[in-house]
Design a protein around this motif. Sequence first.
Motif, PDB file in Angstrom:
ATOM      1  N   ALA A 146      46.556  44.615  40.702  1.00  0.00           N
ATOM      2  CA  ALA A 146      45.670  44.897  41.770  1.00  0.00           C
ATOM      3  C   ALA A 146      44.250  44.508  41.395  1.00  0.00           C
ATOM      4  O   ALA A 146      43.590  43.820  42.195  1.00  0.00           O
ATOM      5  CB  ALA A 146      45.732  46.360  42.104  1.00  0.00           C
ATOM      6  N   MET A 147      43.863  44.957  40.287  1.00  0.00           N
ATOM      7  CA  MET A 147      42.515  44.642  39.878  1.00  0.00           C
ATOM      8  C   MET A 147      42.425  43.172  39.479  1.00  0.00           C
ATOM      9  O   MET A 147      41.436  42.508  39.784  1.00  0.00           O
ATOM     10  CB  MET A 147      42.115  45.515  38.711  1.00  0.00           C
ATOM     11  CG  MET A 147      40.686  45.359  38.455  1.00  0.00           C
ATOM     12  SD  MET A 147      40.197  46.628  37.540  1.00  0.00           S
ATOM     13  CE  MET A 147      39.171  47.519  37.388  1.00  0.00           C
ATOM     14  N   ILE A 148      43.447  42.670  38.862  1.00  0.00           N
ATOM     15  CA  ILE A 148      43.470  41.254  38.493  1.00  0.00           C
ATOM     16  C   ILE A 148      43.511  40.421  39.760  1.00  0.00           C
ATOM     17  O   ILE A 148      42.839  39.394  39.821  1.00  0.00           O
ATOM     18  CB  ILE A 148      44.677  40.979  37.579  1.00  0.00           C
ATOM     19  CG1 ILE A 148      44.456  41.695  36.267  1.00  0.00           C
ATOM     20  CG2 ILE A 148      44.859  39.507  37.375  1.00  0.00           C
ATOM     21  CD1 ILE A 148      45.477  41.438  35.237  1.00  0.00           C
ATOM     22  N   ASP A 149      44.264  40.863  40.763  1.00  0.00           N
ATOM     23  CA  ASP A 149      44.302  40.118  42.023  1.00  0.00           C
ATOM     24  C   ASP A 149      42.909  40.104  42.660  1.00  0.00           C
ATOM     25  O   ASP A 149      42.485  39.087  43.221  1.00  0.00           O
ATOM     26  CB  ASP A 149      45.311  40.755  42.994  1.00  0.00           C
ATOM     27  CG  ASP A 149      46.750  40.528  42.556  1.00  0.00           C
ATOM     28  OD1 ASP A 149      46.962  39.518  41.837  1.00  0.00           O
ATOM     29  OD2 ASP A 149      47.587  41.319  42.937  1.00  0.00           O
ATOM     30  N   LEU A 150      42.236  41.229  42.566  1.00  0.00           N
ATOM     31  CA  LEU A 150      40.878  41.306  43.115  1.00  0.00           C
ATOM     32  C   LEU A 150      39.934  40.389  42.341  1.00  0.00           C
ATOM     33  O   LEU A 150      39.118  39.677  42.932  1.00  0.00           O
ATOM     34  CB  LEU A 150      40.389  42.765  43.045  1.00  0.00           C
ATOM     35  CG  LEU A 150      39.073  43.061  43.728  1.00  0.00           C
ATOM     36  CD1 LEU A 150      39.108  42.734  45.208  1.00  0.00           C
ATOM     37  CD2 LEU A 150      38.696  44.501  43.529  1.00  0.00           C
ATOM     38  N   LEU A 151      40.076  40.361  41.041  1.00  0.00           N
ATOM     39  CA  LEU A 151      39.251  39.477  40.221  1.00  0.00           C
ATOM     40  C   LEU A 151      39.571  38.010  40.531  1.00  0.00           C
ATOM     41  O   LEU A 151      38.668  37.179  40.609  1.00  0.00           O
ATOM     42  CB  LEU A 151      39.479  39.751  38.729  1.00  0.00           C
ATOM     43  CG  LEU A 151      38.823  41.004  38.181  1.00  0.00           C
ATOM     44  CD1 LEU A 151      39.295  41.245  36.739  1.00  0.00           C
ATOM     45  CD2 LEU A 151      37.327  40.892  38.190  1.00  0.00           C
ATOM     46  N   ILE A 152      40.848  37.708  40.745  1.00  0.00           N
ATOM     47  CA  ILE A 152      41.237  36.330  41.064  1.00  0.00           C
ATOM     48  C   ILE A 152      40.671  35.941  42.416  1.00  0.00           C
ATOM     49  O   ILE A 152      40.158  34.834  42.579  1.00  0.00           O
ATOM     50  CB  ILE A 152      42.778  36.184  41.039  1.00  0.00           C
ATOM     51  CG1 ILE A 152      43.280  36.332  39.611  1.00  0.00           C
ATOM     52  CG2 ILE A 152      43.215  34.855  41.614  1.00  0.00           C
ATOM     53  CD1 ILE A 152      44.775  36.339  39.477  1.00  0.00           C
ATOM     54  N   LYS A 181      36.799  32.976  45.423  1.00  0.00           N
ATOM     55  CA  LYS A 181      35.714  32.976  46.392  1.00  0.00           C
ATOM     56  C   LYS A 181      34.450  32.373  45.771  1.00  0.00           C
ATOM     57  O   LYS A 181      33.775  31.540  46.369  1.00  0.00           O
ATOM     58  CB  LYS A 181      35.450  34.406  46.871  1.00  0.00           C
ATOM     59  CG  LYS A 181      34.409  34.508  47.922  1.00  0.00           C
ATOM     60  CD  LYS A 181      34.235  35.964  48.351  1.00  0.00           C
ATOM     61  CE  LYS A 181      33.090  36.101  49.308  1.00  0.00           C
ATOM     62  NZ  LYS A 181      32.797  37.472  49.632  1.00  0.00           N
ATOM     63  N   GLU A 182      34.107  32.756  44.557  1.00  0.00           N
ATOM     64  CA  GLU A 182      32.924  32.218  43.866  1.00  0.00           C
ATOM     65  C   GLU A 182      33.073  30.728  43.603  1.00  0.00           C
ATOM     66  O   GLU A 182      32.123  29.965  43.743  1.00  0.00           O
ATOM     67  CB  GLU A 182      32.676  32.984  42.565  1.00  0.00           C
ATOM     68  CG  GLU A 182      32.117  34.359  42.784  1.00  0.00           C
ATOM     69  CD  GLU A 182      31.896  35.111  41.473  1.00  0.00           C
ATOM     70  OE1 GLU A 182      31.868  34.475  40.379  1.00  0.00           O
ATOM     71  OE2 GLU A 182      31.727  36.333  41.538  1.00  0.00           O
ATOM     72  N   MET A 183      34.293  30.314  43.237  1.00  0.00           N
ATOM     73  CA  MET A 183      34.531  28.881  42.994  1.00  0.00           C
ATOM     74  C   MET A 183      34.397  28.090  44.287  1.00  0.00           C
ATOM     75  O   MET A 183      33.832  26.998  44.307  1.00  0.00           O
ATOM     76  CB  MET A 183      35.913  28.668  42.358  1.00  0.00           C
ATOM     77  CG  MET A 183      35.934  29.055  40.899  1.00  0.00           C
ATOM     78  SD  MET A 183      37.503  28.790  40.091  1.00  0.00           S
ATOM     79  CE  MET A 183      37.750  27.086  40.238  1.00  0.00           C
ATOM     80  N   THR A 184      34.911  28.649  45.381  1.00  0.00           N
ATOM     81  CA  THR A 184      34.798  27.990  46.678  1.00  0.00           C
ATOM     82  C   THR A 184      33.323  27.878  47.065  1.00  0.00           C
ATOM     83  O   THR A 184      32.857  26.836  47.530  1.00  0.00           O
ATOM     84  CB  THR A 184      35.587  28.772  47.754  1.00  0.00           C
ATOM     85  OG1 THR A 184      36.939  28.932  47.323  1.00  0.00           O
ATOM     86  CG2 THR A 184      35.564  28.062  49.075  1.00  0.00           C
ATOM     87  N   GLU A 185      32.582  28.972  46.875  1.00  0.00           N
ATOM     88  CA  GLU A 185      31.148  28.954  47.170  1.00  0.00           C
ATOM     89  C   GLU A 185      30.426  27.944  46.270  1.00  0.00           C
ATOM     90  O   GLU A 185      29.560  27.191  46.735  1.00  0.00           O
ATOM     91  CB  GLU A 185      30.542  30.347  46.994  1.00  0.00           C
ATOM     92  CG  GLU A 185      30.917  31.323  48.074  1.00  0.00           C
ATOM     93  CD  GLU A 185      30.365  32.728  47.812  1.00  0.00           C
ATOM     94  OE1 GLU A 185      29.650  32.936  46.792  1.00  0.00           O
ATOM     95  OE2 GLU A 185      30.644  33.602  48.628  1.00  0.00           O
ATOM     96  N   ALA A 186      30.797  27.928  45.004  1.00  0.00           N
ATOM     97  CA  ALA A 186      30.168  26.999  44.059  1.00  0.00           C
ATOM     98  C   ALA A 186      30.477  25.560  44.455  1.00  0.00           C
ATOM     99  O   ALA A 186      29.613  24.684  44.401  1.00  0.00           O
ATOM    100  CB  ALA A 186      30.629  27.292  42.639  1.00  0.00           C
TER     101      ALA A 186
END
Length: 137
Positions: free
Chosen positions: A1-7, A12-17
Amino acid sequence: AMIDLLIKDLDKEMTEAEAEEKEGQKDYETMMKESAEKRKTDSRSLSERESAKADVEAALQKQTEAKDAAKKELAATMKFIASLHSECDWILKYYDVRKEARSGDIDSVKKAKDILAGADYSLVQTRAHRFLRRGLA
């Protein structure tokens, strides 16, 4: 769950980047095109200005040569005027002497013509002698 959230956050950050990188790349390419256009324009402007400068320098050279020639012509004209002035001064200075000499020449020619025509001037006194003038004074 937390790993899924981190992924998800990482995706999302990679897409934004990636979006920011694409936008940055697009801005960079636009800036490079504008810079190339500006260099072309500046290069043309510089060439035109250098050409205009060369034309103005050539015209200046011609005008300088014309001015120098005019100065030389003026100096020659002034020298000629000065020589004419000195000639006129000489003519004015000796006008009376020359006029008297011409009158004497005319009288001599008239007398010569009269003598050739048969006149006799042997006893005619045309001028008073100096010794007579002293006695009268």
